[in-house]
Write a protein that holds these residues in place. Structure first.
Motif, PDB file in Angstrom:
ATOM      1  N   PRO B 352       1.702  -3.069 -12.283  1.00  0.00           N
ATOM      2  CA  PRO B 352       0.353  -2.537 -12.024  1.00  0.00           C
ATOM      3  C   PRO B 352      -0.547  -2.641 -13.256  1.00  0.00           C
ATOM      4  N   PHE B 355      -1.822  -6.199 -13.708  1.00  0.00           N
ATOM      5  CA  PHE B 355      -2.946  -6.462 -12.812  1.00  0.00           C
ATOM      6  C   PHE B 355      -4.201  -5.723 -13.276  1.00  0.00           C
ATOM      7  N   ALA B 356      -4.027  -4.493 -13.775  1.00  0.00           N
ATOM      8  CA  ALA B 356      -5.198  -3.711 -14.182  1.00  0.00           C
ATOM      9  C   ALA B 356      -5.863  -4.319 -15.418  1.00  0.00           C
ATOM     10  N   SER B 403      -7.240  -5.455  -8.092  1.00  0.00           N
ATOM     11  CA  SER B 403      -7.144  -3.993  -8.160  1.00  0.00           C
ATOM     12  C   SER B 403      -6.370  -3.468  -6.964  1.00  0.00           C
ATOM     13  N   ALA B 406      -2.801  -4.155  -7.712  1.00  0.00           N
ATOM     14  CA  ALA B 406      -2.362  -3.189  -8.716  1.00  0.00           C
ATOM     15  C   ALA B 406      -2.068  -1.856  -8.054  1.00  0.00           C
ATOM     16  N   TYR B 410       1.386   0.210  -7.868  1.00  0.00           N
ATOM     17  CA  TYR B 410       1.374   1.510  -8.550  1.00  0.00           C
ATOM     18  C   TYR B 410       1.812   2.625  -7.615  1.00  0.00           C
TER      19      TYR B 410
END
Lengths: 301, 528
Positions: B352, B355-356, B403, B406, B410
């Protein structure tokens, strides 16, 4: 403060039924519109079945909510959710009308003057040289070919003919109905159900009267003025704004009529417990405010 | 998603989901509805993605090879509509459904039945839209912006079905947004003041407000189209005194807030993830809130920057240029806040977080190209070229879509109770990251060199970069199959997740078990 459980129904069949109804409704509507002028189209049946399913599902859905309320399942917090929900729904309706008022503002202040050779983009006049900008646009730029010409508009006729001018009566009727629905609200708060029913009945009658006057106005426009949807941008904005408003009057009138029948037939609502009615009356006041805007920007100015 | 098994016997306040198909058809549970939204969105992502691959396959080399130009136009149009209304928006609504009630300590969404209706409208709406491919004259072919008169005078008959499908999508969005706002305003646990809300909740509160404000305007626009096509009005026809440019004004009054609808929830997600994996408190919480609110308000006064070349008065060109550039200020606040949050943090790079971080960097690139496009005189060169395509794909794919991915990595341990496969997750990230940049970065070059968008063929000098871009697109597309595999694998099983899942995570959703019980917070928690 004691905590009340927030009621969440375990499952519900109504939403999926309503989604199916909506699907039939729009498939039928799109098919019917595409098949206009064809004689062998069956789309209208899909449209009608969708409409019927829509109405029936809404009836049972609302009935379920009302029964839950009477059974005391909804906490004060849940009722507050309905209040917020209705307020934001009305806001979305405001924005829907904003699109049409925005279009009216744009054509009156920009596109029509530019087509007439005025303003910064007056170059557009080269498309139809000789077109002069005026409002209402009685003679369209491409006069007579693409769009039919109206003889007369619905605008303010001057003081001499004011009393014969339908929109003025429409305004009087609708503004009065906003007052009568307020009287009904006051009567309900004072626990006077008889007076509540009377004033609400008067409001519904005024709503019907308004729709009748509006129908008469449309009849005059089509039969005597030559003013139709087809008569250029004035006809377009006039009929779309007043038409959607008229449609909302019918919806609001229907809501109030349902509240009236709930009160008369089932003795629903008491001084502290009447958000169904209150929501309908909010909607009614909203419709009224839209009319005042229409009266100003479509008829008078 | 995984069935939550809780057998409390006769206690009807705490039982699990119903069995079988009706669980999904009749559900009122925010977690079920969230899952429906997410799966629907993923299906649409794949369908829209295949359409993108048709486009990229045709553009692999100059000349016409694979599809007819008419069909190319239909793919182009449906790709845009499906990705905007079918993939990105429903994914965010799905995340909102899953997370907002848990984050604010509510038992469910405020209006649970309407929540189910909001979802179930969507499959029907997209069935109608996709079925138009098989109608006489083919599917809509006028681009996702459906400018008049392409979408009125010159449209195929299926445009009527398109119009009604947009109408019911709009109804779904409005009801969904009303639900979000009412849930946030009315259902927060005691003690959770507005300025204590998690940022994802804040981002959705603002997004929902934008949606309720602009979806009705879109409904108005398509209604005017319908009337122009079938009932003789002349809103978008200069011969009757209207103006085709009026369509663009109305469309972009909807369209610009719409693009922020697709990025604001991403801001919320990025804030949570960066905070967690930096093991620090988010830097500048209140400035994040104010920045999102400013961006939302500004989004209403910048729409004509999409129309610099249609012939606007000079004053309008200047106003919309400055107003647009102003948006860089709150957006910059957000980017600097994310960077400052990472500064001196104990960062670990789980999927995550990867990706963030990619989101922050690549979204910023898309933001900068947006600033370039905002400069009116320069825009006359860039307008309707591949530079614009590169710009909005940078903010939408490594922006919004990253997002969303992500967020899935997450929160999926919270949803399923299982940890995803970290090795595969990282592989998915690096394949996607590489694919997305190979696809879209070269489009900046060919755009600046003058290649126009929306054409199935192009001049020879653009051939090399187009070939590279197509290779990247197929890499990106293929790596999403891996994503599907990872998600399915996690749903089926995997290492059990703890309630807190991540070392640095904070917030109410991490206080309940993983997987989250079918009903959470039937009595509200106390927030201090």
């Amino acid at each position: 403060m004691s905590y009340q459980k927030y009621y969440v129904p375990e499952q519900s069949k109504y939403p999926i039924y309503l989604a199916i109804a909506l699907f039939l409704l729009v498939m039928g509507a799109a098919g019917t519109i595409n098949d206009l002028g064809k004689t062998d189209s069956n789309s209208a049946y899909i449209l009608y079945s969708g409409l019927a399913a829509f109405g029936v599902t809404l009836y049972f859905w609302f009935r379920a909510v009302i029964r839950e309320h009477i059974a005391g399942l909804d906490s004060a917090q849940l009722q507050q959710s309905f209040v917020f929900g209705m307020a934001w729904f009305i806001f979305s309706e405001v924005m829907f009308f904003a699109a049409f008022f925005g279009a009216l503002f744009y054509v009156r202040n920009f596109s029509v003057p530019w087509l007439g050779g005025e303003g910064e983009k007056g170059l557009a006049n080269m498309l139809w040289q000789g077109f002069e900008s005026s409002w209402p646009v009685i003679s369209t730029p491409d006069a007579g070919s693409a769009f039919a010409l109206a003889d007369k508009s619905m605008s303010w006729p001057g003081w001499g003919k004011a009393l014969m001018w339908l929109p003025l009566w429409n305004t009087i009727v609708l503004l009065s109905s906003s007052v009568t629905v307020h009287f009904a609200h006051l009567a309900l708060k004072n626990d006077n159900k008889k007076s509540f029913n009377k004033w609400l009945g008067v409001t519904v009658a005024l709503a019907l009267f308004f729709v009748g006057l509006q129908a008469l106005e449309y009849y005059e426009a089509y039969a005597h003025y030559g003013l139709t949807l087809n008569s250029g941008i004035y006809g377009s904005t006039f009929f779309m704004l007043t038409g959607f408003h008229g449609f909302h009057v019918m919806m609001g009138g229907l809501m109030l009529a349902i509240m009236l029948s709930r009160s008369v037939l089932y003795n629903h609502f008491d001084p502290h417990n009447h958000f169904g009615f209150e929501a309908a009356s909010w909607y009614w006041h909203f419709v009224d405010v839209v009319w005042v805007m229409l009266f100003l920007f479509v008829y008078i100015l | 998603m995984s069935a939550v098994i809780e057998s409390h016997g006769h206690d009807d306040h705490h039982h699990g989901p119903a069995k079988g198909l009706t669980r999904w058809l009749y559900t009122t549970n925010h977690k079920d509805i969230g899952s429906l939204y997410l799966w629907f969105s993923f299906a649409m992502f794949l369908i829209g993605g295949v359409m993108a691959l048709v486009i990229r396959a045709e553009l692999f080399q100059p000349g016409m090879q694979i599809v007819e130009p008419e069909f190319y136009n239909q793919m182009l149009t449906l790709h845009g509509l499906i990705m905007v209304f079918g993939a990105v928006m429903p994914a965010f609504v799905g995340l909102a459904n899953w997370l907002i009630p848990m984050m604010v300590g509510a038992p469910d969404m405020a209006l649970p039945r309407m929540n189910n209706l909001s979802f179930w409208i969507l499959p029907f709406a997209f069935f109608i839209l996709l079925s138009s491919l098989f109608m006489e004259g083919g599917a809509p072919n006028f681009g996702w912006t459906f400018y008049a008169p392409l979408s009125t005078t010159y449209a195929p008959p299926s445009v009527t079905f398109f119009i009604f499908s947009v109408h019911i999508m709009g109804a779904s969005s409005i009801m969904g947004s009303i639900n979000v706002i009412v849930t946030i305003m009315n259902m927060r646990a005691p003690g959770m003041t507005l300025m204590k809300m998690p940022l994802f909740v804040w981002s959705w509160l603002i997004t929902a407000y934008l949606l309720i404000a602009v979806m009705p305007v879109l409904a108005g626009a398509v209604t005017m189209m319908l009337m122009d096509i079938h009932f003789g009005t002349s809103f978008f026809n200069a011969a009757g005194g209207g103006d085709p440019v009026l369509f663009q004004h109305i469309f972009w009054f909807f369209g610009h807030p719409e693009v922020y609808i697709m990025i604001l929830p991403a801001f919320g997600i990025a804030s949570h993830i960066i905070e967690t994996f930096s093991r620090k408190q988010l830097f500048g919480y209140s400035s994040m809130v104010w920045a999102m609110a400013s961006i939302a308000i500004l989004s209403f006064v910048v729409w004509a920057h999409h129309m610099f070349t249609v012939g606007l008065p000079l004053a309008a060109e200047l106003f919309f240029m400055w107003a647009t550039m102003l948006i860089a200020v709150p957006t910059g606040v957000k980017v600097f806040n994310w960077v400052t949050t990472m500064f001196k943090g104990s960062i670990t790079y789980e999927t995550p977080m990867l990706f963030a971080i990619a989101f922050v960097v690549l979204f910023t690139i898309g933001g900068f190209s947006g600033l370039m496009l905002a400069i009116t005189p320069a825009d006359f060169q860039y307008h309707d070229t591949y530079f614009v395509v590169a710009h909005f794909h940078y903010v939408l794919v490594p922006g919004s879509v990253f997002s969303i991915m992500a967020a899935v990595y997450y929160w999926i341990p919270k949803w399923t109770g299982n940890m995803y496969d970290e090795r595969l997750g990282k592989l998915h990230f690096w394949l996607s990251f590489t694919g997305v940049n190979i696809t879209f970065f070269p489009q900046h070059f060919i755009g600046l060199a003058g290649m126009p968008r929306r054409y199935p063929d192009y001049a020879l000098q653009f051939a090399d970069w187009n070939a590279i871009s197509s290779v990247g697109a197929f890499l990106f597309g293929a790596s999403q199959i891996l994503f599907l595999f990872i998600v399915l694998k996690t749903v089926m099983g995997g290492k059990k997740a703890t309630p807190q899942v991540w070392e640095g995570s904070r917030g109410l959703e991490w206080t309940v078990d993983s997987p989250a019980p079918y009903h959470t917070f039937t009595t509200p928690p106390k927030v201090s």
